[in-house]
Design a protein around this motif. Sequence first.
Motif, mmCIF file in Angstrom:
data_model
loop_
_atom_site.group_PDB
_atom_site.id
_atom_site.type_symbol
_atom_site.label_atom_id
_atom_site.label_comp_id
_atom_site.label_asym_id
_atom_site.label_seq_id
_atom_site.Cartn_x
_atom_site.Cartn_y
_atom_site.Cartn_z
ATOM 1 N N PHE A 74 -9.527 42.033 49.469
ATOM 2 C CA PHE A 74 -9.673 41.226 48.258
ATOM 3 C C PHE A 74 -10.896 40.312 48.309
ATOM 4 O O PHE A 74 -11.601 40.157 47.316
ATOM 5 C CB PHE A 74 -8.412 40.384 48.032
ATOM 6 N N CYS A 75 -11.143 39.700 49.491
ATOM 7 C CA CYS A 75 -12.252 38.732 49.558
ATOM 8 C C CYS A 75 -13.250 39.029 50.666
ATOM 9 O O CYS A 75 -14.221 38.286 50.837
ATOM 10 C CB CYS A 75 -11.706 37.319 49.720
ATOM 11 N N ALA A 76 -13.003 40.108 51.442
ATOM 12 C CA ALA A 76 -13.904 40.542 52.510
ATOM 13 C C ALA A 76 -13.944 39.583 53.698
ATOM 14 O O ALA A 76 -14.836 39.671 54.546
ATOM 15 C CB ALA A 76 -15.321 40.774 51.985
ATOM 16 N N SER A 77 -12.979 38.691 53.805
ATOM 17 C CA SER A 77 -12.892 37.803 54.952
ATOM 18 C C SER A 77 -12.338 38.571 56.150
ATOM 19 O O SER A 77 -11.453 39.414 56.004
ATOM 20 C CB SER A 77 -11.978 36.616 54.636
ATOM 21 N N ASP A 78 -12.869 38.310 57.347
ATOM 22 C CA ASP A 78 -12.362 38.937 58.556
ATOM 23 C C ASP A 78 -11.208 38.114 59.115
ATOM 24 O O ASP A 78 -11.345 36.901 59.324
ATOM 25 C CB ASP A 78 -13.463 39.056 59.603
ATOM 26 N N GLU A 79 -10.082 38.790 59.362
ATOM 27 C CA GLU A 79 -8.894 38.110 59.843
ATOM 28 C C GLU A 79 -8.356 38.830 61.077
ATOM 29 O O GLU A 79 -8.376 40.063 61.148
ATOM 30 C CB GLU A 79 -7.799 38.102 58.765
ATOM 31 N N GLU A 80 -7.858 38.067 62.042
ATOM 32 C CA GLU A 80 -7.217 38.662 63.214
ATOM 33 C C GLU A 80 -5.729 38.819 62.934
ATOM 34 O O GLU A 80 -5.058 37.861 62.556
ATOM 35 C CB GLU A 80 -7.430 37.792 64.447
ATOM 36 N N VAL A 81 -5.222 40.036 63.118
ATOM 37 C CA VAL A 81 -3.815 40.312 62.828
ATOM 38 C C VAL A 81 -3.174 41.007 64.027
ATOM 39 O O VAL A 81 -3.851 41.621 64.853
ATOM 40 C CB VAL A 81 -3.648 41.192 61.569
ATOM 41 N N ARG A 137 7.029 41.954 56.882
ATOM 42 C CA ARG A 137 6.235 40.931 57.558
ATOM 43 C C ARG A 137 5.599 41.467 58.840
ATOM 44 O O ARG A 137 5.094 40.709 59.656
ATOM 45 C CB ARG A 137 7.110 39.704 57.859
ATOM 46 N N CYS A 138 5.629 42.801 59.009
ATOM 47 C CA CYS A 138 4.936 43.452 60.122
ATOM 48 C C CYS A 138 3.908 44.425 59.552
ATOM 49 O O CYS A 138 4.114 44.992 58.475
ATOM 50 C CB CYS A 138 5.919 44.210 61.011
ATOM 51 N N GLN A 139 2.834 44.655 60.291
ATOM 52 C CA GLN A 139 1.722 45.501 59.822
ATOM 53 C C GLN A 139 1.177 44.973 58.498
ATOM 54 O O GLN A 139 0.828 45.747 57.597
ATOM 55 C CB GLN A 139 2.146 46.962 59.654
ATOM 56 N N VAL A 140 1.106 43.661 58.369
ATOM 57 C CA VAL A 140 0.652 43.044 57.114
ATOM 58 C C VAL A 140 -0.488 42.071 57.397
ATOM 59 O O VAL A 140 -0.430 41.272 58.336
ATOM 60 C CB VAL A 140 1.814 42.292 56.425
ATOM 61 N N CYS A 196 -8.060 33.845 51.099
ATOM 62 C CA CYS A 196 -7.712 33.961 49.680
ATOM 63 C C CYS A 196 -6.209 33.947 49.427
ATOM 64 O O CYS A 196 -5.774 33.854 48.277
ATOM 65 C CB CYS A 196 -8.333 35.217 49.076
ATOM 66 N N GLY A 197 -5.393 34.087 50.489
ATOM 67 C CA GLY A 197 -3.949 34.034 50.325
ATOM 68 C C GLY A 197 -3.300 35.351 49.946
ATOM 69 O O GLY A 197 -2.067 35.419 49.846
ATOM 70 N N GLU A 198 -4.088 36.404 49.742
ATOM 71 C CA GLU A 198 -3.521 37.703 49.373
ATOM 72 C C GLU A 198 -2.924 38.393 50.601
ATOM 73 O O GLU A 198 -3.332 38.140 51.741
ATOM 74 C CB GLU A 198 -4.604 38.596 48.760
ATOM 75 N N GLU A 199 -1.946 39.285 50.344
ATOM 76 C CA GLU A 199 -1.325 40.059 51.406
ATOM 77 C C GLU A 199 -1.520 41.546 51.150
ATOM 78 O O GLU A 199 -1.520 41.994 49.999
ATOM 79 C CB GLU A 199 0.174 39.759 51.491
ATOM 80 N N SER A 200 -1.681 42.301 52.207
ATOM 81 C CA SER A 200 -1.809 43.755 52.070
ATOM 82 C C SER A 200 -1.216 44.423 53.301
ATOM 83 O O SER A 200 -1.373 43.937 54.431
ATOM 84 C CB SER A 200 -3.277 44.162 51.896
#
Length: 238
Positions: free
Chosen positions: A13-20, A42-45, A51-55
């Motif tokens: 959604f916003c192209a931010s890099d996040e560690e998951v 709430r796993c593999q998410v 931006c607060g979006e979830e995928s």
Amino acid sequence: MTRFHKETVTCPFCASDEEVVIWDVMDVSEDPDLKERLLTKRCQVLECQNCGEESILARPLVYLDPAAGLLLAWRPELAEFEATEPDTPFDGRPESLLNLPAGLDAALLPQLDSLAEMSCEARHWRLRLLASYNDLLEKIHAFGAGLDDRILEIVKLALATRYADEEDLFFEAMHLLAAQGGLLLLQVLERERGWQTLEISMELYDNAYDFLIERMPAEGQWQRIDGRFARRFVTGAG
């Protein structure tokens, strides 16, 4: 046996890099809370801190429940096979009901068999190969309710056909939510009305089970149980 790793993922959604955290193997006998986290998605998410979006992340996941004799393998790449491979009819042989893609990577099945060997007495377990997160959740719900997923898929096919013929409703998707109070609760996606909840008497499942269970293939081997499985069985054995 639970295993996980961390991965840097780009938010779509916003192209931010996040560690998951990515779960590779989830053994609910070691951590029962993992089952609830999985069922509530709430796993593999990816939960983007920017931006607060979830995928949901399409990553391979093995779900292991020794108490239930259940080994589920979600392999996202199978969705591509499902989209490109034509249905082939059931030819009368038990192995033809296993419904495994002909073009499956040769390295995949040995890998899954290795997992099964590690899962004591897996020859008596339900071994399932899945293409989507929703497929994985439905299997957990179905087996948790004491249902046979093979019979359930045939019941779902019968329902979709009946509603299309009698009420002109075309279900694009159908997933089990729960079995309670003598009812099967199904979530269905209807092309005109969106997502709906469908309540069906458990008697329909029970009758199908009594009639069909002896014709199902033996457990203890990998099976791909989905709508295609039901169509192949009905068109060839009905």
